[in-house]
Design an enzyme around this catalytic site. Structure first.
Site, PDB file in Angstrom:
ATOM      1  N   HIS A 530       4.719  -7.573  15.804  1.00  0.00           N
ATOM      2  CA  HIS A 530       3.665  -7.375  14.694  1.00  0.00           C
ATOM      3  C   HIS A 530       3.182  -6.119  14.987  1.00  0.00           C
ATOM      4  CE1 HIS A 530       0.696  -8.542  11.550  1.00  0.00           C
ATOM      5  NE2 HIS A 530      -0.112  -7.331  12.169  1.00  0.00           N
ATOM      6  N   GLU A 531       2.500  -5.897  16.102  1.00  0.00           N
ATOM      7  CA  GLU A 531       1.921  -4.336  16.294  1.00  0.00           C
ATOM      8  C   GLU A 531       2.865  -3.330  16.302  1.00  0.00           C
ATOM      9  OE1 GLU A 531      -1.288  -4.350  15.536  1.00  0.00           O
ATOM     10  OE2 GLU A 531      -1.403  -6.648  15.523  1.00  0.00           O
ATOM     11  N   HIS A 534       3.735  -2.049  12.927  1.00  0.00           N
ATOM     12  CA  HIS A 534       2.595  -1.024  12.540  1.00  0.00           C
ATOM     13  C   HIS A 534       3.001   0.185  13.013  1.00  0.00           C
ATOM     14  CE1 HIS A 534      -0.032  -3.780  10.261  1.00  0.00           C
ATOM     15  NE2 HIS A 534      -0.517  -4.416  11.159  1.00  0.00           N
ATOM     16  N   HIS A 537       5.916   1.799  11.267  1.00  0.00           N
ATOM     17  CA  HIS A 537       5.271   2.186  10.000  1.00  0.00           C
ATOM     18  C   HIS A 537       4.493   3.850  10.312  1.00  0.00           C
ATOM     19  CE1 HIS A 537       3.044   1.040   6.011  1.00  0.00           C
ATOM     20  NE2 HIS A 537       4.042   1.860   5.887  1.00  0.00           N
TER      21      HIS A 537
HETATM   22 ZN    ZN Z   1      -1.344  -6.346  11.143  1.00  0.00          ZN
END
Ligand code: ZN
Length: 741
Positions: A530-531, A534, A537
């Site tokens: 998940h991190e 980010h 991104h």
């Molecule tokens: Zn998040």
């Protein structure tokens, strides 16, 4: 045996609250997360061995305060090894003064306002302040101390006032408006047009268009809110660190994994106990204890300790702070012409209105609550069959969840742990990233870090060119706030040359104990992915203006790139690529993979209900239509009763430690994770539909249309450009087992 230095006894809570403590405390701030990678793939990927790093050396010049000096470090990374606590406050003050001077120069420009001399000039102003703020934000979140906390507290109102000095500057607003009024004749590029739209909207939303009295009140409110936010976060940290549970009978540890037993023993020694095991309220400590311990009284103690943080009627109580925060936010929204804070926030999000959020939550809530009630019945039956009398309680839920999981799927989470050692999990995530986007990761232990446990990687494109820098800080410690998060130390931009990004990821995984491994499990591997989503991104951003780059997108869109990465980590073919036993190198056996598949939707009723209950709680605090303060516990109880939450489940965050909404940026935004899950499940289907989870053209499209585009277009437009249509909620409901697939 329990020693509690702090007052966390159940008598300090109301009966309804005590009864409501049934929720478990699974996983992460960014709750769906995880990832890893592995030695089989180490050939394809830069290896991540642990070379003994030489002490990093940074060189800085030109200013006696290193935060303000030019950094002659490789890639321009911050010289963490040389920055001292005492640098921050003067650096902030000087950088704010510089920012004001830059803005005054824009206002004093005798030329008529133009896009370049006003909008671009404003976009570029405050660069030094952003640099100082980002370094401070990263270090104070991941490795704080008394000095940094004092700086934060002292400067919170000063920084808020500084922002208001710029946002409420009438001459500056006039110039922005002047450019905006001629916008159609300026021949702007789509990104320039977006920058102007967003900048103007930002001024309006911060009060630039208010009359003088309104602006004055806005300043007061912002100053107070900044102080409350800081104080709230400090209280949560203090409450989390203050609790300890001393266990002295080995039977009370149950089947707690050996590495966690070791960790708890180390914690006890650190705290001066000659024997026993200490458990604290950070999740990697309290959750496995609640899973494993057969001692119901101790589970209750740990559970209540967790649930009552910020609600102990002591000097760290958050009830009044959060109630006043909600009231001030309502007042500010009214001042801005919105009925409530939620209306104000959502008008700038994908969801647009509270009605849409509430009906979306309702749509998932109803089936989830029914599933949770069935889960409760299953556990109640097992508990009574084992001779434990009475009703299942909150502190029983995690424990019996694991028991039912074992009984029904013969799935022993503990037996899975050796296949998810932290570095191999990390390598699994790197591998997935590499297969999708071609990026490679090269460890750089020589670069400066803020803590010796941190890992630093240079990220390169498939062709070997430099893409950016990635920091990873895995382990829980008292100086780190809870949860998992990503932040940017430097954001991509391309105004006067291409600036490459520097990003950090932060976690609270159990630290290795006694030289042993850190075995994090599949849930935490999801958090890692998940991190990393980010981080990707931020790393793949390719826009012109910094304020539109990377993760600068609405809250309910920003979780899409992060959550989509989680989808790969639990897929059988991907597990076989990265999940290997840390001692033997054996691939995760098919037997385990089959069981994981079979149990994929197990306990999803609970997980969904606790999440949505917190999302409803967030909305309730921010749908106040007048600045009225409420007694927090009664308010929360009434709201939870209103939605029909069952007593055995607590909202994932109670009001006293709901940092997302009271000291983070998620007020009226906690629903975003579920909202974004509609997008991420639907997006992952785009790969599934090709028959190739690593379909390169689909990945390239995701990169080109979404990941590289930052906030240059509205989220839904980016999504439709990638997928060819709007998302469907079906994939989410199926993934959570809330409808028949
Ligand atoms: Zn998040």
């Amino acid at each position: 045996m329990i020693t509690r230095p702090r007052n966390v006894s159940s008598s300090s809570s109301s009966p309804s609250l005590a009864r409501a403590m049934g929720r478990h405390v699974l996983s992460v701030l960014h709750r769906s997360t995880g990832l890893l990678l592995l030695s089989a793939l180490a050939l394809a990927l830069p290896a991540c061995a642990d070379p003994a790093p030489a002490p990093p050396v940074s060189h800085v010049t030109d200013h006696d305060n290193l935060l303000l000096a030019e950094w002659h470090t490789e890639f321009g990374v911050p010289p963490f090894d040389l920055i001292k606590n005492e640098h921050y406050e003067p650096a902030f003050r000087e950088a704010m003064a510089l920012h004001i001077a830059e803005v005054e120069a824009i206002v004093a420009n005798p030329e008529a306002p133009t896009f370049e001399n006003t909008i671009v000039a404003l976009e570029l102003s405050g660069a030094m302040l952003r640099r100082v703020s980002r370094v401070f934000g990263a270090v104070s979140g991941a490795h704080t101390n008394d000095t940094l906390q004092t700086v934060d507290r002292t400067l919170a109102p000063v920084r808020a006032a500084h922002a208001d000095d710029i946002n409420l500057n009438p001459e500056l607003w006039e110039r922005v408006e002047a450019v905006y009024e001629q916008k159609d004749g300026l021949g702007l590029t789509p990104e320039q047009d977006r920058l102007l739209e967003e900048m103007r909207k930002g001024f309006v939303r911060r009060g630039a268009a208010l009359d003088e009295a309104g602006k004055a009140r806005m300043r007061e409110i912002n100053g107070e809110l900044a102080q409350f936010s800081t104080q709230y976060g400090e209280n949560v940290l203090a409450e989390t660190n203050a609790y300890e549970l001393l266990v002295t009978d080995t039977a009370d540890l149950g089947n707690l994994p050996p590495n966690l037993v070791h960790l708890a023993a180390e914690k006890a020694r650190e705290r001066g106990y000659e024997a026993g095991w200490v458990f604290t309220q950070d999740r990697p400590s309290v959750e496995p204890f609640l899973d494993a311990s057969p001692n119901r009284d101790l589970r209750k103690d740990a559970f209540m300790g967790y649930a009552l943080r910020g609600d102990n009627d002591n000097e760290h109580d958050n009830k009044e702070i959060l109630s006043r925060t909600a009231a001030l936010r309502a007042e500010r929204a009214n001042l801005m012409g919105y009925p409530t804070h939620a209306h104000f926030v959502l008008s700038d999000n994908m969801a647009e209105t509270p009605d849409r959020v509430m009906s979306f939550l309702e749509e998932v809530w109803r089936p989830a609550l029914e599933v949770a009630k069935q889960e409760r019945a299953d556990m109640q039956e097992l508990m009574n069959a084992e001779g434990v009398e009475g009703e299942l309680e909150g502190w029983d839920w995690r424990h019996y969840t694991e028991r039912v999981r074992k009984a029904r799927y013969a799935l022993d989470q503990e037996a899975l742990l050796p296949y998810f050692e932290v570095n191999s999990a990390r390598d699994g995530v790197f591998m997935v990233t590499n297969h999708l986007f071609g990026m490679t990761f090269h460890e750089r232990p020589d670069l400066p870090r803020w803590h010796p446990d941190q890992q630093v990687f240079e990220v390169r494109e498939a062709d070997g060119s430099h893409l950016g820098i990635l920091y990873m800080d895995f382990f829980a410690r008292p100086s780190k706030r809870g949860g998992a998060w990503m932040n940017s130390l430097r954001t991509q931009s391309n105004v006067d040359g291409f600036v490459t990004p520097i990003v950090t990821t932060n976690f609270n995984f159990p630290a290795p104990a006694g030289g042993g491994p850190s075995l994090i499990g599949l849930d935490n591997t999801m958090t890692l992915a998940h991190e990393m989503g980010h981080a990707i991104h931020g790393l793949l951003s390719n826009v012109t203006y910094e304020s539109l780059a990377g993760t600068a997108v609405p809250r309910d869109f920003v979780e899409m790139p992060s959550q989509v990465m989680e989808n790969w980590m639990g897929e059988p073919e991907v597990l076989r690529m990265y999940a290997r036993h840390y001692q033997t190198g054996e691939v995760l056996p098919d037997e385990f993979i089959d069981k994981l598949q079979a149990s994929a939707t197990f306990n999803q009723g609970f997980i969904t209900v606790e999440f949505i209950a917190a999302a409803f709680l967030d909305m309730a605090w921010h749908l106040l239509d007048r600045p009225v303060e409420h007694e927090a516990r009664a308010f929360e109880d009434a709201e939870m009763a209103h939605i029909g939450l069952i007593d055995e489940i607590l909202p994932r965050y109670r009001s006293g430690y709901f940092s997302h909404i009271f000291s983070g940026g998620y007020s009226a935004g906690y629903y975003s994770y579920l909202w974004a899950e509609v997008l991420d499940k639907d997006a992952f289907q785009a790969f599934v539909e090709t028959g190739d989870l690593f379909h390169r053209e689909t990945a390239q499209k995701l990169r080109d249309e979404v990941l590289s585009r930052g906030g240059t277009r509205p989220g839904m437009e980016l999504y439709v450009n990638f997928r060819g249509r709007e998302p469907s909620i079906q994939a989410l409901l199926e993934a959570r087992g809330l409808v028949d697939g």
